[in-house]
Design an enzyme around this catalytic site. Structure first.
Site, PDB file in Angstrom:
ATOM      1  N   GLY A 468       5.571 -19.832  -7.010  1.00  0.00           N
ATOM      2  CA  GLY A 468       4.147 -19.730  -6.761  1.00  0.00           C
ATOM      3  C   GLY A 468       3.391 -19.504  -8.044  1.00  0.00           C
ATOM      4  O   GLY A 468       2.168 -19.355  -8.046  1.00  0.00           O
ATOM      5  N   GLU A 702       4.071 -11.860 -15.960  1.00  0.00           N
ATOM      6  CA  GLU A 702       4.273 -10.417 -15.805  1.00  0.00           C
ATOM      7  C   GLU A 702       3.336  -9.590 -16.671  1.00  0.00           C
ATOM      8  O   GLU A 702       2.950  -8.477 -16.300  1.00  0.00           O
ATOM      9  CB  GLU A 702       5.731 -10.082 -16.129  1.00  0.00           C
ATOM     10  CG  GLU A 702       6.695 -10.794 -15.204  1.00  0.00           C
ATOM     11  CD  GLU A 702       8.143 -10.500 -15.510  1.00  0.00           C
ATOM     12  OE1 GLU A 702       8.626  -9.442 -15.079  1.00  0.00           O
ATOM     13  OE2 GLU A 702       8.784 -11.339 -16.163  1.00  0.00           O
TER      14      GLU A 702
END
Length: 736
Positions: A468, A702
């Site tokens: 995703g 991240e």
């Protein structure tokens, strides 16, 4: 000339199949004659299974088979590594943690399997589990951070006898101790596997962040050659680290399907996902900072205690990517301890050690700024590191100072009042906070395949995964740019271990690693196309020297002629020309430090009567090298900030003394929803990193989650005067 799609605001190439429901995830796949599995789990926290009664199960409707430690499937323990468990399910009677798999029921339907699994009874010889950090056994301190009970300890001291002496001699010092409970991965797609055997070969549909590695691991654990296992997962509904290791569900599905000679589907419930597929470790950290009166850091000391499950797992080292890198200091002390416990496995979770590590460090920096009477942003600027502390190693590219400047301007940081509780709107107290983000920006070797098709399109394939994150779009954009053709004429294939081995979609490595591999494969495909053009007798370029034939923007030219590759392939009668290539070696770690950076600025309001905290504004500025896709970049930054808001305000899965997680579903484990999130102001610098690759793109999935919790905590303190050091920041901690 075709306009390059690199960096443009274009739609995702997989948007239509996803929004129309045509994208198939692991549990969506079907197979004729399939059976369904359901797991039986231990109800004690430690001990052994004395006996299991399955007589009622065998008589239940639709039951095909029951497997237990007393009638097991033959499996092999993982070969090793820091992110996998150290045992195979059903191979012994030992219970290592509550919820461990002790049985598998297979039936004709999911409902029948679930019902029958509930009929299994087990008797145990129970022992008292160690389920909290104070109850555990601290690991020994040793350099290197080896998992399995060891820890990591580093001390860099300059001009003093010890870190303690450096702290005592500092003009100002602070000690900040923070804690957080375990957190669970909450991806939309639960873990699932459909295993299909055909003529001794296994095809398994299962969500994974590393298809090729997953296939190799499954093969080893069921005892077959690696070339007999193919993992297929074109679409993955999120992972956040939990789908990087190979857990037990695909292994059990594969072994049961082989034993029963029919396909087996195994889909985990949400509670099973929380227990069996890793969690972020519970953690206690202490950061001590020393500084001179003008704010120059003299000491950074960071200690931590984190879970080290007896089943082995990923080691939580929160200072490794934060306090060791962010701020220049002559004295640095890192002591990261792993505490052996009888709990489910821990696993990397988005910004795995960096997010909790940044909460500790950036909270301490805010406390130091307050004690110094200094603006928190200026304190960070004053201690800006141009080389890695204690090493002299330079970064391949670093523009964190620009992130600070741009973010402060966009957010309006200059309007912040340094005095807590000084700004109100009715019953709401308003505060501002900020924090720094840092995450690794390196890459690993990867391969890709690029092909010219006779219909005028191009294909690009690599065995990475798209969770995703937009990896499919980034890879298609890279191929379109390298071939000089429109993006809509490129098809990207991912998520299949049969493709050239790509980068694991973890550690923000996929983009930085895949882009140079695709570029290398595109160049190799062009070479192969030119070879066909000059060698094939039916080609209009036959007989020319290949050095006199060129490729540009989808056309072959030479000898006064120019045709599209579509026309060439149709003329010579080939359906395609393709080539596979690997990226060049990444830069040696002793030459440059590879990191991405960012700055967060946050406004919160806290109700003075109820203590309810709300995030009202959030600005993030990211330095992650060249931006390959504007839309997916904004999506990733926004999603990571939302992830960090959950870390700060909502997410907690406390461990009961029995070893049971207190939150087993989305009613009890809270994650952010639309009402929790304001409009997010996200921005990126788009500064190519000349060292990491030719295009200079680093990963960023991240990075933006790191530091969010600290920025929110710092804003809450500015609003209320209350410093919350124990995550999540809930209203009960803000009352009074």
């Amino acid at each position: 000339m075709t306009l390059s799609p690199v960096g443009r605001d274009l739609g995702r190439v997989d948007a239509r199949p996803k929004v129309t429901g045509r994208a198939r995830y692991a549990a969506d796949y079907q197979a004729q004659g399939k059976a369904y599995g359901y797991l039986v789990q231990a109800t004690i926290g430690k001990g052994t299974v004395r006996a299991m009664d399955t007589a009622a199960v065998a008589k239940a409707p639709g039951v095909v088979a029951v497997y237990t430690p007393f009638d097991p499937l033959k499996l092999y323990a993982p070969a090793g590594g820091p992110i996998v468990e150290n045992y195979a399910p059903l191979q012994d009677t030992r219970v290592r943690y509550r919820g461990q798999i002790i049985g598998l029921v297979v039936a004709e339907t999911f409902e029948q399997a679930r019902y029958a699994a509930g009929l299994v009874t087990a008797t145990y010889d129970a022992q008292e589990p160690r389920t909290s950090l104070p109850a555990g056994s601290p690991g020994t301190t040793a350099p290197g951070g080896e998992p399995g009970g060891a820890a990591r300890s580093t001390v860099l001291a300059s001009g003093v006898d010890s870190i303690e002496d450096a702290l005592r001699s500092s003009d100002v010092s602070v000690t900040t101790t923070v804690t957080q409970p375990a957190q669970s991965h909450a991806a939309m797609e639960p873990h699932a596997a459909l295993a299909i055997w055909h003529e001794g070969h296994l095809t398994i549909h299962t969500g994974t962040q590393a298809p090729a590695i997953h296939a190799q691991s499954i093969a080893a654990r069921i005892g077959v050659e690696p070339d007999r296992v193919r993992v297929v997962n074109p679409y993955v509904g999120g992972g956040f680290g939990s789908k990087a290791p190979t857990w037990s569900e695909p292994v059990l599905a594969a072994a049961a399907a082989r034993d029963l000679k029919r396909p087996v589907k195994l889909v985990l419930t949400r509670e099973q996902v929380f227990v069996l597929t890793g969690h972020r470790s519970a953690l206690t950290q202490r950061v001590r900072l020393g500084a001179s009166a003008d704010g120059t850091l003299t000491v950074v000391a960071h200690e931590s205690d984190a879970e080290d499950p007896a089943v082995s797992a990923w080691p939580m080292l929160p200072a490794q990517g934060t306090s060791t890198l962010l701020y220049k200091t002559p004295n640095l002390a890192i002591d990261q301890r792993l505490v052996e416990l009888d709990v489910p496995p821990v696993c990397a979770m988005r910004g795995p050690g960096e997010s909790p590590g940044a909460f500790a460090l950036e909270t301490a920096m805010d406390e130091l700024a307050e004690k110094l009477g200094m603006d928190p942003l200026e304190l960070r600027r004053k201690n800006y590191a141009v080389t890695v502390p204690g090493t002299g190693l330079r970064w391949s590219s670093k523009h964190l100072d620009e992130c600070y400047r741009v973010g402060a301007e966009r957010f309006g940081w200059s309007r912040r009042s340094p005095r807590p509780r000084s700004r109100r709107e009715g019953d709401w107290l308003i505060g501002m906070g900020m924090a720094t983000a840092i995450y690794g920006g390196g890459r690993i070797p990867a391969q890709a395949r690029v092909g010219f098709e006779a219909d005028g399109t191009a294909t690009v394939g690599t065995a990475t995964a798209d969770l995703g994150t937009g990896a499919r779009t980034v890879i298609a954009v890279t191929a379109a740019d390298a071939l000089g053709i429109p993006l809509q004429r490129v098809t990207a294939d991912l998520g299949d271990s049969a493709l050239p081995q790509g980068a694991m979609a973890a550690g923000s490595l996929a983009t930085a690693s895949s882009v140079p591999a695709v570029q290398a494969a595109a160049r190799a495909a062009v070479t192969a196309l030119i070879d066909q053009a000059v060698q094939n007798e039916r080609s209009p370029f036959h007989g020319l020297d290949k050095d006199d034939v060129t490729y540009s923007d989808g056309r072959i030219s030479g000898g006064g002629r120019s045709v599209t590759f579509r026309r060439l392939l149709q003329t010579i009668g080939l359906p395609r020309v393709q080539a596979t290539a690997a990226s060049s070696a990444p830069p040696p770690p002793d030459q440059y430090a590879l990191n991405s950076f960012g700055a967060h600025f946050c406004e919160v309001k806290v109700h003075r009567l109820t203590g309810e905290p709300r995030v009202t504004r959030f600005t993030t500025v990211i330095d992650a090298g060249r931006i390959m896709s504007a839309r997916t970049t904004r999506s990733q930054i926004s999603g990571a900030v939302i992830f960090g808001i959950g870390h700060a305000l909502l997410e907690a899965n406390p461990m009961e003394e029995s070893g049971r997680f207190a939150a087993g579903n989305f009613a009890d484990y809270l994650v952010p929803v639309n009402a929790d999130i304001p409009d997010l102001d996200v921005h990126y610098l788009d500064r190519p990193d000349p060292v990491v690759s030719e295009l200079g793109a680093r990963g960023l999935g991240e990075l933006p989650s790191v530091g969010v919790a600290a920025a929110i905590g710092n804003a809450v303190h500015n609003a209320t005067g209350i410093r919350v050091r124990d995550l999540p920041i809930t209203l009960d901690k803000l009352l009074g």
